[in-house]
Design an enzyme around this catalytic site. Structure first.
Site, PDB file in Angstrom:
ATOM      1  N   TYR A 510       0.947  -1.315  -0.158  1.00 28.25           N
ATOM      2  CA  TYR A 510      -0.087   0.005   0.010  1.00 28.25           C
ATOM      3  C   TYR A 510       0.896   1.027  -0.195  1.00 28.25           C
ATOM      4  O   TYR A 510       2.168   1.105   0.458  1.00 28.25           O
ATOM      5  CB  TYR A 510      -0.881   0.075   1.115  1.00 28.25           C
ATOM      6  CG  TYR A 510      -1.977  -1.128   1.270  1.00 28.25           C
ATOM      7  CD1 TYR A 510      -3.448  -0.788   0.683  1.00 28.25           C
ATOM      8  CD2 TYR A 510      -1.772  -2.257   1.480  1.00 28.25           C
ATOM      9  CE1 TYR A 510      -4.501  -1.600   0.883  1.00 28.25           C
ATOM     10  CE2 TYR A 510      -2.875  -3.196   1.492  1.00 28.25           C
ATOM     11  CZ  TYR A 510      -4.171  -2.797   1.093  1.00 28.25           C
ATOM     12  OH  TYR A 510      -5.200  -3.867   1.034  1.00 28.25           O
ATOM     13  N   TYR A 544      -0.659 -10.308  -1.051  1.00 33.39           N
ATOM     14  CA  TYR A 544       0.248  -9.592  -0.395  1.00 33.39           C
ATOM     15  C   TYR A 544       0.455  -9.875   1.126  1.00 33.39           C
ATOM     16  O   TYR A 544      -0.511 -10.556   1.673  1.00 33.39           O
ATOM     17  CB  TYR A 544       0.228  -8.279  -0.509  1.00 33.39           C
ATOM     18  CG  TYR A 544      -1.010  -7.373   0.201  1.00 33.39           C
ATOM     19  CD1 TYR A 544      -0.837  -7.351   1.548  1.00 33.39           C
ATOM     20  CD2 TYR A 544      -2.275  -7.434  -0.264  1.00 33.39           C
ATOM     21  CE1 TYR A 544      -1.989  -6.789   2.327  1.00 33.39           C
ATOM     22  CE2 TYR A 544      -3.390  -6.742   0.363  1.00 33.39           C
ATOM     23  CZ  TYR A 544      -3.189  -6.747   1.877  1.00 33.39           C
ATOM     24  OH  TYR A 544      -4.335  -6.187   2.387  1.00 33.39           O
ATOM     25  N   ARG A 565      -2.379 -12.192   2.553  1.00 29.50           N
ATOM     26  CA  ARG A 565      -3.985 -11.948   2.203  1.00 29.50           C
ATOM     27  C   ARG A 565      -4.257 -12.407   0.959  1.00 29.50           C
ATOM     28  O   ARG A 565      -3.428 -12.257  -0.120  1.00 29.50           O
ATOM     29  CB  ARG A 565      -4.362 -10.510   2.614  1.00 29.50           C
ATOM     30  CG  ARG A 565      -4.016  -9.835   4.162  1.00 29.50           C
ATOM     31  CD  ARG A 565      -5.346  -9.087   4.231  1.00 29.50           C
ATOM     32  NE  ARG A 565      -6.598  -9.778   4.202  1.00 29.50           N
ATOM     33  CZ  ARG A 565      -7.645  -9.140   3.824  1.00 29.50           C
ATOM     34  NH1 ARG A 565      -7.842  -7.619   3.922  1.00 29.50           N
ATOM     35  NH2 ARG A 565      -8.883  -9.706   3.914  1.00 29.50           N
ATOM     36  N   HIS A 568      -7.510  -8.376  -3.253  1.00 29.30           N
ATOM     37  CA  HIS A 568      -8.867  -7.892  -3.029  1.00 29.30           C
ATOM     38  C   HIS A 568      -8.761  -6.115  -2.944  1.00 29.30           C
ATOM     39  O   HIS A 568      -7.788  -5.606  -2.964  1.00 29.30           O
ATOM     40  CB  HIS A 568      -9.401  -8.002  -1.386  1.00 29.30           C
ATOM     41  CG  HIS A 568      -8.452  -7.440  -0.654  1.00 29.30           C
ATOM     42  ND1 HIS A 568      -7.291  -8.260  -0.081  1.00 29.30           N
ATOM     43  CD2 HIS A 568      -8.483  -6.464   0.096  1.00 29.30           C
ATOM     44  CE1 HIS A 568      -6.888  -7.475   1.016  1.00 29.30           C
ATOM     45  NE2 HIS A 568      -7.263  -6.562   1.088  1.00 29.30           N
ATOM     46  N   HIS A 570     -10.506  -2.930  -1.349  1.00 26.63           N
ATOM     47  CA  HIS A 570     -11.356  -2.325  -0.273  1.00 26.63           C
ATOM     48  C   HIS A 570     -12.417  -1.179  -0.796  1.00 26.63           C
ATOM     49  O   HIS A 570     -12.196  -0.289  -1.535  1.00 26.63           O
ATOM     50  CB  HIS A 570     -10.546  -1.689   0.711  1.00 26.63           C
ATOM     51  CG  HIS A 570      -9.369  -2.398   1.467  1.00 26.63           C
ATOM     52  ND1 HIS A 570      -9.836  -3.041   2.794  1.00 26.63           N
ATOM     53  CD2 HIS A 570      -8.173  -2.877   1.054  1.00 26.63           C
ATOM     54  CE1 HIS A 570      -8.597  -3.877   2.962  1.00 26.63           C
ATOM     55  NE2 HIS A 570      -7.777  -3.757   2.216  1.00 26.63           N
TER      56      HIS A 570
END
Length: 640
Positions: A510, A544, A565, A568, A570
């Protein structure tokens, strides 16, 4: 393999159930009832006599403790003289025992209305006393045909009688758990009876008119009596029969005094049963847990208080150990003599070897320290947190070293947490707590889109972005055209909803994890159009790892869990008048869907990021791209 025999009996349970007695008599085809009672129950017996009317043939009010044979013989004369065809007994063990003694000799049907918690009404056992000795036998001939439990009849039962008969019932349940005939069915009856009595008896001591506590105690008596009637008993019952039949001690009071000492004696021979009893009591040790319960009640606490002479200890031990009988620990005269001596003095038995300290008083003290918290909800949260934490520490036998490590772990998590990284949310996520809270909070609207955890990388106030924008801004990755709608549960569009979107880059990072990145990347705030629609470009997300360089990552590594994870995107969708939806859309066929490290994947959120070719809807012509279509359904906020 096990066997279980259910003793035949009709049971009527509730408040005011004595009103059904005439009907129960007629169900048995009887017309001439002998009503058994005792002087202390003259009131209830009189009311039942009035209710029976012409069905009443005779009354006998001389029932006595330990069922003396001479009393039975006098009652039998009444039976003969009045052509009795049914026996109805109201009271405790004395009247029930007399009804059984009559049935044993005549085969007359019985209806029993217990007013105490002794439980003998549910058993095929009868004990009779003659010439100073009490003998017992088991035969289906003495089983009552009908048992009527009326909670109202117990409300006037003196507190001490209520409590001692309750402990008497508990004794049936305790010994059922280590009986040679024990089975899983009776075990459940026994544990529930112990749990109910441990809760109800202190409440009855505090308020004899507590109907709920009376009902729980009577239900426990039914269960405990069923235990007594289904499996064999052991040392405790043998010793109490000895003390009652040979030394004239009162029945339930003797059971009350002796029980914790008989349990302590048998603990080495039945450790698993005692562990389960302790768990039902909420105590670290079964025998001392029962002792402490009894010590808190206004009942006799020693055989000396019952008038038993110290000089008779050896004789009682001799009688109780004269004949062999099943017991989890070998019966020796010396061992029984020591047991009786402790019970005579009323001293607290020693807990089983290795028993953890009893910390219940400390827990209560800490819980009570929050009792003045003004907010009821905050008080509930803090008090239950204390109970849960203390219980965890006790159950796991947490060491000082482990506790210090936990404090140091949390300290390191705090040092790592700032406005760009939330190690505590990571900890909550990886322990599944975030998902539990999410489900509890957001699963009450089944017609809406499932929610998912917020995660540690959400940033308040992302930049307002126009529809059709490209969040990737030239970053490497497979282009993804996103076309989503926001509607209410009925499909009506929700216009002007605020939609925050954020995701990781192709490498799984991120923007807040990349110190060299200037400004928000793959992060934006949109608003839905009049049709509740939102369209934008981004890139297909990648699986990730969560940040693994801190204490949470070290925890996962030490237990062999991966930190990854599933891929996806968000979404956080909000509009005044609607419930805010925090969710994620997962790439169908992506890695780690079945082992997401924060337990965030839900079937309804796994979506096909479909492969495309040719021009995109906005005219762009990427070589390879994918498309995401989805409808989010959000529910109106509840009215306050």
């Amino acid at each position: 393999m096990f066997s279980y025999t259910a003793n035949p009996a009709r049971v009527v349970f509730g408040s005011g159930t004595v009103a059904t007695l005439p009907d129960e008599v007629r169900r048995l085809g009887a017309t001439r009832v002998l009503l058994l009672g005792s002087p202390p129950l003259a009131g209830p017996v009189g009311r039942v006599a009035d209710a029976l009317g012409p069905l009443l043939a005779a009354r006998f009010d001389e029932a006595a403790m330990h069922t003396p044979v001479d009393v039975t013989e006098r009652a039998l004369k009444v039976v003969t003289e009045n052509d009795v065809d049914c026996v109805l007994a109201i009271g405790g063990g004395s009247t029930t025992g007399l009804a059984k003694a009559i049935a044993l000799r005549t085969d007359l049907p019985q209806i029993i209305v217990p007013t105490t918690y002794a439980g003998s009404e549910m058993t095929p056992v009868i004990g009779e006393t003659a010439e100073g000795r009490k003998t017992t036998q088991t035969t289906p001939k003495v089983l009552p045909e009908v048992v009527v439990y009326d909670v109202d009849l117990t409300l006037k039962l003196p507190v001490e009688v209520s409590l001692t008969s309750g402990i008497n019932a508990m004794a049936h349940a305790v010994e059922a758990l280590y009986s040679p005939d024990a089975n899983p069915i009776v075990d459940q009856f026994a544990l529930e009876a112990i749990r109910l009595l441990a809760s109800a008896l202190p409440r009855i001591a505090a308020d004899a008119s507590d109907v709920d506590a009376r009902g729980e105690a009577l239900r426990a008596a039914w269960l405990a009596g069923t235990c007594l009637g289904s499996v064999g008993m052991a040392l405790h019952h043998k010793l109490c029969h000895t003390l009652g039949g040979s030394f004239g001690l009162p029945h339930s009071e003797t059971h009350t005094v002796v029980l914790p000492y008989a349990m302590a004696y048998n603990t080495p021979g039945a450790p698993e049963a005692m562990r389960r009893i302790a768990e039902a009591l909420g105590a670290p040790d079964a025998a001392t847990g029962v002792y402490d319960l009894i010590a808190s009640l206004p009942v006799p606490h020693s055989l000396a208080e019952l008038g038993f002479a110290e000089a008779d200890i050896a004789k009682a031990a001799e009688i109780a150990s004269a004949k062999p009988y099943p017991n989890p620990r070998e019966i020796t005269r010396e061992g029984i003599e020591d047991l009786v001596r402790q019970a005579w003095a009323g001293t607290r038995p020693a807990p089983a070897e290795g028993t953890k300290p009893d910390l219940r008083a400390l827990t209560r003290e800490v819980v009570d320290s929050f009792s003045s918290t003004p907010s009821p909800r905050l008080r509930e949260l803090l008090q239950d947190l204390v109970r849960t934490l203390h219980s965890y520490v006790v159950r796991t036998d947490l060491t000082q070293q482990e506790w210090e490590f936990a404090i140091e772990f949390l300290t390191r998590a705090g040092h790592l947490t700032d406005d760009k990284r939330q190690e505590f949310i990571l900890l909550s996520d990886t322990l599944g707590v975030s998902s539990v809270v999410d489900v509890l909070t957001n699963s009450r609207t089944p017609d809406t889109t499932p929610s998912a955890v917020l995660g540690p990388f959400y940033v308040q106030g992302p930049p307002e972005t126009a529809q059709g924008a490209d969040l990737a801004e030239g970053l490497p990755g497979t282009p993804l055209w996103t076309d989503v709608r926001v509607t209410d549960p009925d499909g009506a569009p929700v216009a002007d909803a605020v939609v925050d979107v954020w995701q990781s880059n192709e490498d799984g990072f991120y923007d807040v994890q990349l110190p060299d990145v200037d400004g928000p990347v793959l992060r934006a705030r949109f608003r839905t159009d009049a049709e509740g629609r939102l369209r934008f470009w981004t890139i297909v997300p990648s699986a990730y790892p969560i940040p693994a360089d801190g204490p949470v990552g070290q925890m996962l590594d030490s237990v062999g869990r991966h930190p990854y994870r599933a891929p996806h995107v968000h979404f956080l969708i909000a509009k005044p008048g609607y419930r805010t939806l925090v969710t994620q859309l997962f790439v169908k066929g992506g890695d780690y869907l079945d082992s997401d490290t924060v337990f965030g994947v839900k079937d309804g959120l796994i979506v096909d990021f479909a492969e495309q070719s040719g021009p995109a809807p906005d005219g762009r012509e990427p070589a390879h791209w994918r498309r995401l279509d989805f409808t989010f359904r959000i529910s109106p906020a509840p009215e306050h």
